[in-house]
Design an enzyme around this catalytic site. Structure first.
Site, PDB file in Angstrom:
ATOM      1  N   ASP A 205       0.836  -1.191   0.000  1.00  0.00           N
ATOM      2  CA  ASP A 205       0.000   0.000   0.000  1.00  0.00           C
ATOM      3  C   ASP A 205       0.881   1.255   0.000  1.00  0.00           C
ATOM      4  OD1 ASP A 205      -2.430   1.337   0.054  1.00  0.00           O
ATOM      5  OD2 ASP A 205      -3.273  -0.039   1.543  1.00  0.00           O
ATOM      6  N   TRP A 271      -3.499   3.032  -5.752  1.00  0.00           N
ATOM      7  CA  TRP A 271      -4.863   3.505  -6.094  1.00  0.00           C
ATOM      8  C   TRP A 271      -4.916   4.362  -7.362  1.00  0.00           C
ATOM      9  CZ3 TRP A 271      -2.448   6.562  -2.173  1.00  0.00           C
ATOM     10  CH2 TRP A 271      -2.180   5.851  -1.003  1.00  0.00           C
ATOM     11  N   GLY A 272      -4.159   4.016  -8.376  1.00  0.00           N
ATOM     12  CA  GLY A 272      -4.195   4.782  -9.634  1.00  0.00           C
ATOM     13  C   GLY A 272      -3.451   6.096  -9.561  1.00  0.00           C
ATOM     14  N   ASP A 292     -10.338   2.752  -3.555  1.00  0.00           N
ATOM     15  CA  ASP A 292     -10.952   1.521  -3.037  1.00  0.00           C
ATOM     16  C   ASP A 292     -12.379   1.367  -3.539  1.00  0.00           C
ATOM     17  OD1 ASP A 292      -8.618   1.530  -1.636  1.00  0.00           O
ATOM     18  OD2 ASP A 292      -9.535   1.218   0.326  1.00  0.00           O
TER      19      ASP A 292
END
Ligand code: GLA
Length: 522
Positions: A205, A271-272, A292
């Site tokens: 993450d 997340w892009g 998300d």
């Protein structure tokens, strides 16, 4: 032209995408090869993309996050694994069991070694000099035939430490003890995860690079060590794309060293953001393309859109990741079978990872039947790895076409995004099949077959997705369209002038020409 068709692996052409992938997809093979000898971007005649790791088809399995968030524990994870095994889903390919956020106790400051929260992972309480170990946990999963996955963050702190502050399972202790992310500990942690604990899959993450802003309320109230953000949420221009990529590259190198045989999966979870949609393929095996997913139709649409037009970036070993499935919750629970089938069909068609993420022990059996549709799974796991491309596009309905292994077979999804019935006319041309020859469609949900020549009209129920396997006469007898082989392309240089956050478009079915318009562009 033909050599590309026969030996795609050795002769992957390089392609520069300037601005619009859709424009690139409309090139014919002749155009792809129209290069001069002094062109630095001329086809190299060899594959130079990232081939590390072990994800020749999109990863499948189960992830704990959407099911339990930080309220995860060993019994819940092992229970889910048991259902995968007992239900037959494991045999269909769901072979990764991934523990997401919520497992840490702290980082031991004497030697930097991570400690596991044994109150919820009792088998980790091995008591030896190292304190805790996940080896018994991964041993159990391996003995059941699964690969084991775990979660970390590329910065100092994890997302739960910013967004799940109510949780009883956050890392505890001093500021330093709560710094459980990879920052400053890459080699040590990667060796721990892959060599010592035996994990096979790592989700990495990025909240540590985004959310622990010096002087912010979060940092002050929680006594975190602030870190000037490398990712500024909502602002690609204030995000340090190079620095974010470099962090992930350092992690990738450490994983390669820890697992020289390449038996691992590296999942990038940015997340892009930081333009990861463009470079993720050069660094990891999958990369999140959006925020998300939530269990709502519009969120599912948004995440689908973030990956659906990036077929050129995916292929064997590297996959766009619109996030884990939210089947089992909210608008994708057992009361919404149409939406459940659509979510699953769409993820399958665009070669998204198929990671189930609900409480399998207590969820309804009807969902297992959807997730266990072997025909739909086969599309997703097709060895050639060609992501489906959007052959007709509007905000109301889309037609997605995926070329399967041998190039003779196609899969096609007719997708109604809207809340009203949608008329959709499928053309042989959408499938790159000959207009004048019969096309056979096999419905992969109902198993019925039908045949048409030229075109066939359908009316889709609200939110419905029909998925067919199609056979017919190929339109090109001695060549392929680029849109038929996206998985055999390596985008060498992404010429997108302006890196994007989340691209969204709004268009509609053209009332004058229905879904016929656009068929010629793919
Ligand atoms: C982020 C990720 C999610 C999940 C959580 C865990 O939000 O995008 O997939 O891993 O963190 O905290």
């Amino acid at each position: 032209m033909n050599h590309l068709w026969h030996k795609p692996r050795e002769t992957k052409p390089w392609i520069v995408v300037c601005g619009s992938v859709a424009a690139a997809l409309s090139l014919t093979m002749t155009q792809v090869h129209a290069t001069s000898t002094d062109d630095p971007l001329a086809p190299a005649g060899r594959w130079e993309g990232n081939t590390s790791g072990s994800a020749s088809t999109p990863p499948m399995g189960w992830n704990s996050w959407n099911a339990f968030r930080t309220e995860v524990d060993e019994a819940k994870v092992m229970g889910a694994a048991q259902v995968l095994a007992d239900s037959g889903l494991a045999k269909l390919g769901y072979n990764h069991v991934i523990l997401d956020d919520g497992w840490w106790m702290k980082r031991r400051t004497s030697d930097g070694r991570l400690q596991i929260r044994t109150g919820i992972f009792p088998s980790a309480a091995t008591g030896g000099p190292d304190g805790t170990s996940f080896k018994p946990f991964t041993d159990k999963l391996h003995a059941m035939g699964f690969k084991a996955g775990i979660y970390t963050d590329v910065g100092r702190n994890a997302c739960s430490q910013a967004y799940d502050l109510h949780s009883p399972n956050l890392p505890q202790g001093t500021t330093a003890e709560r710094e459980v992310g990879l920052d400053g500990h890459v080699t040590q942690d990667i060796n721990l995860y892959f060599k010592e604990w035996g994990f096979d899959y790592l989700k990495i993450d990025a909240c540590g690079l985004a959310d622990f802003i010096p002087g912010s309320d979060l940092v002050k109230k929680q006594s975190y060590r602030g870190m000037a953000p490398l990712i500024e949420r909502g602002s690609i221009n204030r995000t340090d794309i190079g620095a974010v990529r470099a962090r992930y590259e350092t992690v990738a190198a450490a994983i390669k060293t820890a697992r020289p045989l390449g038996d691992y999966v590296m999942s990038i979870c940015a997340w892009g953001m930081a333009n990861v949609r463009s470079w993720g393929k050069d660094v990891g095996n999958l990369w999140r393309t959006s925020a998300d997913i939530t269990p709502s139709w519009t969120s599912m649409l948004h995440n689908f859109d973030s990956a659906a037009k990036r077929a050129l970036y995916a292929g064997p070993g590297h996959w766009n990741d619109p996030d884990i499935l939210h089947i089992g919750h909210g608008q994708f629970d057992a009361n919404n079978p149409v939406e459940v089938r659509s979510h699953f069909s769409l993820w399958a068609m665009i070669n998204a990872p198929l990671l189930i993420s609900y409480d399998l022990q207590h969820g309804p059996a009807s969902l297992l039947a959807v997730l266990g549709n072997a025909d739909v799974i086969r599309l997703n796991q097709d060895k050639a790895g060609h992501q489906g491309i959007v052959a007709y596009d509007s905000d109301d309905a889309q037609i997605i076409v995926k070329t399967l292994g041998d190039g003779q077979r196609k899969a096609v999804a007719l997708f109604n995004r809207g809340a009203a019935p949608a008329p959709v006319t499928l053309l042989a041309m959408h499938l790159k099949l000959a207009d004048g020859a019969p096309v056979t469609l096999r419905n992969l949900w109902t198993k019925e077959t039908l045949t048409f020549t030229g075109e066939k009209a359908f009316t889709l129920a609200p939110h419905e997705t029909l998925v067919f396997e199609a056979h017919g006469k190929r339109q090109l007898e001695h060549g392929v369209y680029l849109s038929e082989i996206p998985g055999a392309i390596n985008v060498a240089v992404d010429g997108t002038r302006q890196p994007q956050l989340d691209p969204t478009v709004h268009r509609m079915i053209d009332p004058w020409s229905s879904t016929r318009s656009g068929a010629r562009w793919t």
